[in-house]
Design an enzyme around this catalytic site. Structure first.
Site, PDB file in Angstrom:
ATOM      1  N   ALA A 126      11.165  54.303   1.440  1.00  8.45           N
ATOM      2  CA  ALA A 126      11.859  55.531   1.033  1.00  8.45           C
ATOM      3  C   ALA A 126      11.097  56.261  -0.071  1.00  8.45           C
ATOM      4  O   ALA A 126      10.891  57.482  -0.009  1.00  8.45           O
ATOM      5  CB  ALA A 126      13.276  55.203   0.565  1.00  8.45           C
ATOM      6  N   THR A 175      10.637  46.585   1.427  1.00  7.01           N
ATOM      7  CA  THR A 175      10.146  47.021   2.745  1.00  7.01           C
ATOM      8  C   THR A 175       9.141  46.024   3.307  1.00  7.01           C
ATOM      9  O   THR A 175       9.151  45.704   4.495  1.00  7.01           O
ATOM     10  CB  THR A 175       9.461  48.406   2.603  1.00  7.01           C
ATOM     11  OG1 THR A 175      10.450  49.368   2.257  1.00  7.01           O
ATOM     12  CG2 THR A 175       8.766  48.826   3.885  1.00  7.01           C
ATOM     13  N   ARG A 176       8.300  45.536   2.438  1.00  5.26           N
ATOM     14  CA  ARG A 176       7.205  44.662   2.865  1.00  5.26           C
ATOM     15  C   ARG A 176       7.713  43.407   3.589  1.00  5.26           C
ATOM     16  O   ARG A 176       7.000  42.798   4.378  1.00  5.26           O
ATOM     17  CB  ARG A 176       6.400  44.253   1.627  1.00  5.26           C
ATOM     18  CG  ARG A 176       5.039  43.703   1.913  1.00  5.26           C
ATOM     19  CD  ARG A 176       4.117  43.984   0.744  1.00  5.26           C
ATOM     20  NE  ARG A 176       4.453  43.243  -0.448  1.00  5.26           N
ATOM     21  CZ  ARG A 176       4.096  41.976  -0.677  1.00  5.26           C
ATOM     22  NH1 ARG A 176       3.415  41.311   0.224  1.00  5.26           N
ATOM     23  NH2 ARG A 176       4.402  41.404  -1.825  1.00  5.26           N
ATOM     24  N   GLY A 199      12.105  45.197  12.553  1.00  2.04           N
ATOM     25  CA  GLY A 199      11.489  46.465  12.868  1.00  2.04           C
ATOM     26  C   GLY A 199      12.341  47.653  12.528  1.00  2.04           C
ATOM     27  O   GLY A 199      13.154  47.620  11.614  1.00  2.04           O
ATOM     28  N   GLU A 210      17.886  43.421  19.326  1.00  2.00           N
ATOM     29  CA  GLU A 210      18.488  42.710  18.198  1.00  2.00           C
ATOM     30  C   GLU A 210      20.004  42.787  18.320  1.00  2.00           C
ATOM     31  O   GLU A 210      20.553  43.587  19.088  1.00  2.00           O
ATOM     32  CB  GLU A 210      17.990  43.286  16.865  1.00  2.00           C
ATOM     33  CG  GLU A 210      16.519  42.949  16.635  1.00  2.00           C
ATOM     34  CD  GLU A 210      15.981  43.406  15.299  1.00  2.00           C
ATOM     35  OE1 GLU A 210      16.753  43.825  14.432  1.00  2.00           O
ATOM     36  OE2 GLU A 210      14.753  43.350  15.128  1.00  2.00           O
ATOM     37  N   ASP A 259      18.135  48.082  -9.965  1.00  2.00           N
ATOM     38  CA  ASP A 259      17.950  48.878 -11.186  1.00  2.00           C
ATOM     39  C   ASP A 259      18.439  50.325 -11.026  1.00  2.00           C
ATOM     40  O   ASP A 259      19.003  50.903 -11.953  1.00  2.00           O
ATOM     41  CB  ASP A 259      16.470  48.890 -11.600  1.00  2.00           C
ATOM     42  CG  ASP A 259      15.881  47.492 -11.685  1.00  2.00           C
ATOM     43  OD1 ASP A 259      16.636  46.562 -12.028  1.00  2.00           O
ATOM     44  OD2 ASP A 259      14.683  47.336 -11.404  1.00  2.00           O
ATOM     45  N   HIS A 284      22.378  38.060   5.821  1.00  2.00           N
ATOM     46  CA  HIS A 284      21.654  37.825   7.068  1.00  2.00           C
ATOM     47  C   HIS A 284      22.019  36.429   7.550  1.00  2.00           C
ATOM     48  O   HIS A 284      22.039  35.486   6.756  1.00  2.00           O
ATOM     49  CB  HIS A 284      20.143  37.932   6.836  1.00  2.00           C
ATOM     50  CG  HIS A 284      19.381  38.107   8.112  1.00  2.00           C
ATOM     51  ND1 HIS A 284      19.176  37.073   9.000  1.00  2.00           N
ATOM     52  CD2 HIS A 284      18.800  39.195   8.666  1.00  2.00           C
ATOM     53  CE1 HIS A 284      18.488  37.527  10.037  1.00  2.00           C
ATOM     54  NE2 HIS A 284      18.256  38.818   9.862  1.00  2.00           N
ATOM     55  N   ARG A 313      26.085  41.147  12.970  1.00  4.83           N
ATOM     56  CA  ARG A 313      25.507  40.268  11.949  1.00  4.83           C
ATOM     57  C   ARG A 313      26.562  39.567  11.093  1.00  4.83           C
ATOM     58  O   ARG A 313      26.441  38.394  10.770  1.00  4.83           O
ATOM     59  CB  ARG A 313      24.607  41.129  11.072  1.00  4.83           C
ATOM     60  CG  ARG A 313      23.660  40.383  10.243  1.00  4.83           C
ATOM     61  CD  ARG A 313      22.686  41.325   9.604  1.00  4.83           C
ATOM     62  NE  ARG A 313      21.535  41.541  10.449  1.00  4.83           N
ATOM     63  CZ  ARG A 313      20.473  42.250  10.084  1.00  4.83           C
ATOM     64  NH1 ARG A 313      20.444  42.813   8.907  1.00  4.83           N
ATOM     65  NH2 ARG A 313      19.454  42.397  10.892  1.00  4.83           N
ATOM     66  N   HIS A 329      21.152  39.906   2.003  1.00  2.00           N
ATOM     67  CA  HIS A 329      20.037  40.589   2.672  1.00  2.00           C
ATOM     68  C   HIS A 329      20.008  42.084   2.390  1.00  2.00           C
ATOM     69  O   HIS A 329      18.946  42.647   2.123  1.00  2.00           O
ATOM     70  CB  HIS A 329      20.175  40.343   4.169  1.00  2.00           C
ATOM     71  CG  HIS A 329      19.076  40.910   5.004  1.00  2.00           C
ATOM     72  ND1 HIS A 329      17.759  40.514   4.863  1.00  2.00           N
ATOM     73  CD2 HIS A 329      19.082  41.823   6.010  1.00  2.00           C
ATOM     74  CE1 HIS A 329      17.011  41.164   5.746  1.00  2.00           C
ATOM     75  NE2 HIS A 329      17.783  41.984   6.439  1.00  2.00           N
ATOM     76  N   ARG A 341      25.739  46.976   8.369  1.00  2.00           N
ATOM     77  CA  ARG A 341      24.607  47.714   8.940  1.00  2.00           C
ATOM     78  C   ARG A 341      24.134  47.101  10.256  1.00  2.00           C
ATOM     79  O   ARG A 341      24.017  45.878  10.388  1.00  2.00           O
ATOM     80  CB  ARG A 341      23.445  47.709   7.939  1.00  2.00           C
ATOM     81  CG  ARG A 341      22.201  48.371   8.452  1.00  2.00           C
ATOM     82  CD  ARG A 341      21.131  48.437   7.391  1.00  2.00           C
ATOM     83  NE  ARG A 341      20.688  47.142   6.947  1.00  2.00           N
ATOM     84  CZ  ARG A 341      19.808  46.380   7.595  1.00  2.00           C
ATOM     85  NH1 ARG A 341      19.291  46.794   8.741  1.00  2.00           N
ATOM     86  NH2 ARG A 341      19.452  45.219   7.107  1.00  2.00           N
TER      87      ARG A 341
HETATM   88  C1  SIN Z   1      15.619  41.067  10.918  1.00  7.68           C
HETATM   89  O1  SIN Z   1      14.470  41.102  11.323  1.00  7.68           O
HETATM   90  O2  SIN Z   1      16.477  40.318  11.348  1.00  7.68           O
HETATM   91  C2  SIN Z   1      16.005  41.986   9.828  1.00  7.68           C
HETATM   92  C3  SIN Z   1      16.176  43.316  10.367  1.00  7.68           C
HETATM   93  C4  SIN Z   1      17.164  44.060   9.542  1.00  7.68           C
HETATM   94  O3  SIN Z   1      17.535  43.631   8.470  1.00  7.68           O
HETATM   95  O4  SIN Z   1      17.602  45.095  10.004  1.00  7.68           O
END
Ligand code: SIN
Length: 551
Positions: free
Chosen positions: A12, A40-41, A46, A110, A218, A239, A283, A344, A379
């Site tokens: 972002a 992000t890293r 995806g 996914e 922060d 997660h 999830r 997560h 999410r």
């Molecule tokens: C994952 O690869 O399970 C994480 C993907 C996500 O957090 O959207």
């Protein structure tokens, strides 16, 4: 030309910096660690986008709304899914090399997606590939500006946001810059016409997390202290599958998307009895299913069996996870691996409208620091990178354009939904905190994990609120990076616990044992803001620090 301060260097922040530079603004980019260090890293699965002929924007919208459990902002979801494909094409232009086969870009499935629509790069190193390409793009912009004798973009690494500067603009508060802590330990102020927060989430609130240690919330904490509205902070996503070894590395949803299954410690599948979509249920449902199974087996992690996928596929499609398994002495091609839920992603955060604008003029928030409403209570997998790209782009477009109309927050009735009890118990400057015990980060993480984790209850949250009220942080005036971070975590821990107590239902990622069902009358976001009387303490520019960083 607008002077723009971007704080944070994940997807972002980097998109905001590149876009703002290209739009002719003068940009200062600051980031707490090295430029390439960000959440992000670590993204694996995806980025989801309706880019393929058998998919549609409407299908992506529907999946996002379903996962969001009745709390999504429908307009934000539409923006996300409609503009997502264009932003993915931008990433390709910026040099992200998504994985391909002979038919073109490949895609994965996914959890809770009705179609395969998740693009990935380097197998399961999608976030790293995006970060690398965007860092190179930002550096190239900085180099070009420098070569032309300009300073249109300057980058300051190892520079932490201490607080936002809020000034009185004819009776209303406006963010006009930030107080920063530089690598030399000196504090500096930087003035800006617009501050774009892109500081990410706060996984460090919890004992177990897939986030790097720098994810200490922060930006949300600073925005809250400055008087910006925050929303839905009780919704933290766990997660389902982190590798149950020290460091809890992520084991992507995509592994289950490829066919891996979850097993009890004695080798039986348990998810089919919990949800018709079994391992590919939303999830939150999988995370709770695993947590319940772990409880039933005395706390031992469950097992993820990916042996059926074969060594060749595991090593080529999931090189990052293969390496993490190997580092832990596990060979997932021949044996199921131990997994457990871990914190997560934060759905809540600084409340924004569809253009990244917060309730404070001059302050924008993009990426995980923001609560756009696109994720609701839970999410959808791989929508986070997409949200960061879409709303960072929109925030820059909003910088000097008036046609977007007045911000959502001009409608003060929305923020009038404030809950007085939440504000009182969460306020960091409340007199009741002054004589408290100095907070210890590990103890805080343990408390949050137990009381405000996958399973919550009114009694546990109440006890946690009392404990948190008895703690205090090091005075911010003289604090270093680690102390400032811990102070931020304490502020946010109070906020999350108070908001989780106030939401007397179960919805998405927020599950209360004492209110196990969703209550239709509560299917609305929860906005909170510090009382104006307290935010006044930040209305003056600190006099000590020098304006050493030009913006
Ligand atoms: C994952 O690869 O399970 C994480 C993907 C996500 O957090 O959207």
């Amino acid at each position: 030309m607008t002077r723009v301060l971007v704080v944070g260097s994940g997807l972002a922040g980097l998109i905001a910096a590149v876009r703002a530079t290209d739009a002719g603004h003068r940009v200062t980019l600051v980031t707490k660690a090295a430029l390439s260090d960000s959440n992000t890293r670590y993204a694996q699965g995806g980025i989801a986008a309706a880019l393929f002929p058998d998919d549609s924007t409407d299908a992506h919208i529907l999946d996002t709304l379903r996962a969001g459990a009745g709390l999504c902002d429908a307009a934000a979801v539409r923006v996300l899914c409609e503009e997502g494909p264009a932003r993915v094409r931008d990433l390709i232009r910026f040099g992200v090399d998504f994985d391909r086969d002979e038919s073109g870009i490949t895609r994965g499935l996914e959890a809770a997606h009705s179609r395969s629509r998740v693009l990935h790069a380097g197998g399961d190193a999608t976030g790293a590939a995006i970060e690398t390409a965007l860092v190179a793009t930002v550096q190239e912009r900085a180099k070009r500006a420098h070569a032309l004798g300009g300073d249109q973009i300057t980058i300051h690494e190892h520079t932490m946001l201490v607080d936002l500067i809020v000034t009185d603009d004819q009776g209303s508060a406006r963010v006009t810059g930030a107080l920063l802590l530089g690598p030399d330990g000196d504090r500096h102020t930087v003035s800006a016409d617009a501050v774009i927060l892109a500081t990410g989430g706060a996984g460090a609130l919890y004992r177990h997390t897939t986030n790097p240690a720098i994810a200490t919330g922060d930006g949300v904490a600073a925005a809250w202290r400055a008087g910006a509205a925050v929303a839905d902070v009780e919704f933290y996503q766990f997660h389902p599958t982190a590798l149950a070894v020290p460091g809890t590395p992520l084991v992507s949803e995509a592994v289950r998307g490829e066919g891996a299954v979850l097993l009890t410690s004695t080798g039986e599948r348990f998810m089919p009895a919990i949800h018709p979509d079994a391992e590919l249920a939303p999830r939150d449902i999988v995370a709770r299913g695993i947590a319940a199974q772990m409880k039933a087996q005395g706390g031992a992690p469950v097992l993820l069996d990916a042996t059926g996928l074969g060594r060749a596929l595991l090593e080529s499609r999931f090189p990052t996870i293969t390496a993490a398994c190997r580092a832990a002495g596990l060979d997932w091609a021949v044996e199921p691996i131990p997994v457990a839920p871990a914190a997560h992603y934060w759905m809540g955060g600084v409340a924004t409208d569809g253009w990244g604008r917060t309730s404070l003029s001059g302050l924008y928030a993009v990426g995980e620091v923001a609560r756009t409403g696109a994720h609701g209570a839970n999410r959808l997998a791989s929508n986070s990178l997409l949200e960061a790209a879409v709303f960072a782009d929109r925030a820059v477009r909003a910088l000097d354009a008036e046609e977007q109309g007045p911000p959502f927050f001009d409608d003060l009735d929305v923020i009038a939904e404030l809950d007085g009890a939440v504000l009182d118990s969460a306020d960091p400057d409340s007199a009741e905190h002054a004589d408290g015990t100095l907070v210890d980060r590990g103890t805080l993480q343990e408390l949050l994990w137990e009381a405000a984790g996958v399973h919550r209850s009114g009694s546990g949250l109440t006890r946690a609120a009392v404990t948190l009220a008895g703690w205090r942080a090091v005075d911010r005036a003289g604090a270093g990076v680690a102390e400032l971070e811990t102070g931020n975590l304490l502020d946010l821990g109070r906020l999350i616990v108070a908001a989780a107590l106030a939401r007397e239902e179960s919805r998405g990622a927020h599950h209360r044992a004492d209110f196990p069902d969703s209550r239709p009358e509560l299917a609305r976001p929860h906005f909170s803001r510090r009382p104006e009387s307290l935010t006044r303490t930040l209305l003056t520019v600190p006099s000590q620090p020098s304006e050493a960083i030009a913006c």
